[in-house]
Structure formats: C-alpha cells, structure tokens
Design a protein around this motif. Structure first.
Motif, mmCIF file in Angstrom:
data_model
loop_
_atom_site.group_PDB
_atom_site.id
_atom_site.type_symbol
_atom_site.label_atom_id
_atom_site.label_comp_id
_atom_site.label_asym_id
_atom_site.label_seq_id
_atom_site.Cartn_x
_atom_site.Cartn_y
_atom_site.Cartn_z
ATOM 1 N N LEU A 114 56.870 51.888 75.865
ATOM 2 C CA LEU A 114 58.041 52.205 75.044
ATOM 3 C C LEU A 114 58.511 50.984 74.263
ATOM 4 N N THR A 115 58.518 49.830 74.905
ATOM 5 C CA THR A 115 58.948 48.600 74.242
ATOM 6 C C THR A 115 58.066 48.319 73.023
ATOM 7 N N THR A 116 56.758 48.404 73.196
ATOM 8 C CA THR A 116 55.820 48.167 72.096
ATOM 9 C C THR A 116 56.016 49.180 70.976
ATOM 10 N N LEU A 117 56.095 50.471 71.334
ATOM 11 C CA LEU A 117 56.242 51.523 70.326
ATOM 12 C C LEU A 117 57.567 51.385 69.562
ATOM 13 N N LEU A 118 58.638 51.051 70.275
ATOM 14 C CA LEU A 118 59.934 50.877 69.615
ATOM 15 C C LEU A 118 59.906 49.704 68.639
ATOM 16 N N GLU A 119 59.272 48.614 69.037
ATOM 17 C CA GLU A 119 59.160 47.466 68.132
ATOM 18 C C GLU A 119 58.348 47.835 66.901
ATOM 19 N N GLU A 120 57.267 48.622 67.096
ATOM 20 C CA GLU A 120 56.442 49.052 65.962
ATOM 21 C C GLU A 120 57.245 49.932 64.995
ATOM 22 N N GLU A 121 58.209 50.687 65.519
ATOM 23 C CA GLU A 121 59.039 51.566 64.689
ATOM 24 C C GLU A 121 60.235 50.829 64.070
ATOM 25 N N GLY A 122 60.372 49.541 64.387
ATOM 26 C CA GLY A 122 61.498 48.778 63.860
ATOM 27 C C GLY A 122 62.792 49.011 64.625
ATOM 28 N N GLU A 123 62.675 49.551 65.832
ATOM 29 C CA GLU A 123 63.850 49.837 66.673
ATOM 30 C C GLU A 123 64.047 48.684 67.670
ATOM 31 N N ARG A 124 64.309 47.507 67.135
ATOM 32 C CA ARG A 124 64.408 46.300 67.969
ATOM 33 C C ARG A 124 65.479 46.405 69.058
ATOM 34 N N GLU A 125 66.666 46.932 68.700
ATOM 35 C CA GLU A 125 67.744 47.049 69.687
ATOM 36 C C GLU A 125 67.334 47.949 70.852
ATOM 37 N N LEU A 126 66.700 49.088 70.530
ATOM 38 C CA LEU A 126 66.265 50.001 71.590
ATOM 39 C C LEU A 126 65.135 49.391 72.413
ATOM 40 N N ALA A 127 64.273 48.606 71.769
ATOM 41 C CA ALA A 127 63.189 47.937 72.492
ATOM 42 C C ALA A 127 63.753 46.994 73.551
ATOM 43 N N ILE A 128 64.881 46.385 73.251
ATOM 44 C CA ILE A 128 65.547 45.507 74.222
ATOM 45 C C ILE A 128 66.235 46.352 75.299
ATOM 46 N N CYS A 129 66.946 47.392 74.879
ATOM 47 C CA CYS A 129 67.709 48.241 75.812
ATOM 48 C C CYS A 129 66.828 48.984 76.804
ATOM 49 N N VAL A 130 65.612 49.374 76.386
ATOM 50 C CA VAL A 130 64.771 50.208 77.247
ATOM 51 C C VAL A 130 64.406 49.490 78.547
ATOM 52 N N ARG A 131 64.443 48.179 78.546
ATOM 53 C CA ARG A 131 64.129 47.430 79.779
ATOM 54 C C ARG A 131 65.186 47.627 80.864
ATOM 55 N N ASP A 132 66.382 48.035 80.464
ATOM 56 C CA ASP A 132 67.472 48.147 81.437
ATOM 57 C C ASP A 132 67.915 49.581 81.715
ATOM 58 N N VAL A 133 67.143 50.584 81.255
ATOM 59 C CA VAL A 133 67.539 51.964 81.552
ATOM 60 C C VAL A 133 67.224 52.293 83.004
ATOM 61 N N ARG A 134 68.041 53.180 83.555
ATOM 62 C CA ARG A 134 67.895 53.571 84.958
ATOM 63 C C ARG A 134 67.366 54.991 85.065
ATOM 64 N N LEU A 135 66.641 55.241 86.131
ATOM 65 C CA LEU A 135 66.098 56.562 86.398
ATOM 66 C C LEU A 135 67.166 57.379 87.120
ATOM 67 N N VAL A 136 67.915 58.168 86.336
ATOM 68 C CA VAL A 136 69.014 58.967 86.883
ATOM 69 C C VAL A 136 68.485 60.264 87.474
ATOM 70 N N GLY A 137 67.464 60.836 86.853
ATOM 71 C CA GLY A 137 66.891 62.065 87.383
ATOM 72 C C GLY A 137 65.700 62.507 86.564
ATOM 73 N N GLU A 138 64.944 63.446 87.150
ATOM 74 C CA GLU A 138 63.807 64.004 86.438
ATOM 75 C C GLU A 138 64.246 65.287 85.755
ATOM 76 N N CYS A 139 63.492 65.699 84.763
ATOM 77 C CA CYS A 139 63.842 66.860 83.962
ATOM 78 C C CYS A 139 64.088 68.091 84.837
ATOM 79 N N GLY A 140 63.151 68.401 85.711
ATOM 80 C CA GLY A 140 63.339 69.537 86.602
ATOM 81 C C GLY A 140 63.002 70.884 85.993
#
Length: 108
Positions: A19-45
């Motif tokens: 995700l980090t690589t793909l976000l950087e490729e899309e120019g989504e630098r802020e999200l590329a940084i944020c994705v490292r700190d997301v938490r697994l709250v739940g699965e889709c189900g």
C-alpha cells in the motif's frame, strides 16, 4: 480504545508495504505515511471468498461516510485495492480478488 487494536503493519506487513508503494506511485504521499499507523479494527465479515477487506476505524454499518469521504483506487499487480478515506484518515481497505493474506503471528 484504539491501543487494543493491532497495527495492520504488525499483522499484514506485506500489505502495508505494498500500500505504501502504491500510494506513493499515485502521488498520495500523506496517505502513504498514514497507512503505516492504521489499526486492524475488524474484518469485513461479508463472507465472500474473494473479499479480505478490513476496517481500520469504527464507522456505522450500512451508513455512508458523509462529507469528506473519497475513494482512492490503487493499481496492484493482482486484484483490487481501494481505500475509503474520510478527512485524510484511512477508514477501510477494500481487498478484492487477491491471493490469501497470511497473518504474521504475534511476537511474544
């Protein structure tokens, strides 16, 4: 409490690296940084065998996200990865038609 939910990077490190690589490729630098700190709250189900989507924040089931929501489709080599983002926060990672993800076992 958010601390009770594991970091996605600790459970699915390969997913976060991709995700980090793909976000950087899309120019989504802020999200590329944020994705490292997301938490697994739940699965889709949903129960569909092609879906491995995960919730990274609490949100009402079946309700729209409302103002500030945008979808960020990414271009992985296999399947689909789409992020739901609200006001710069990644709320949901849609993971469709991809090889099975393997959880990293918790370090003791």
């Amino acid at each position: 409490m958010e601390q009770e939910h594991p970091l996605v990077r600790d459970v699915f490190p390969d997913l976060v690296a991709e995700l980090t690589t793909l976000l950087e490729e899309e120019g989504e630098r802020e999200l590329a940084i944020c994705v490292r700190d997301v938490r697994l709250v739940g699965e889709c189900g949903c129960g569909d065998d092609f879906c491995q989507s995960i919730r990274t924040a609490d949100h009402p089931q079946g309700q729209p996200y409302g103002p500030g929501h945008r979808c960020v489709p990414l271009m992985p080599s296999k399947g689909m990865l789409i992020l739901d983002v609200v006001d710069g926060r990644i709320m949901y990672i849609e993971i469709i038609d991809r090889p099975p993800m393997h959880r990293r076992m918790a370090q003791s």
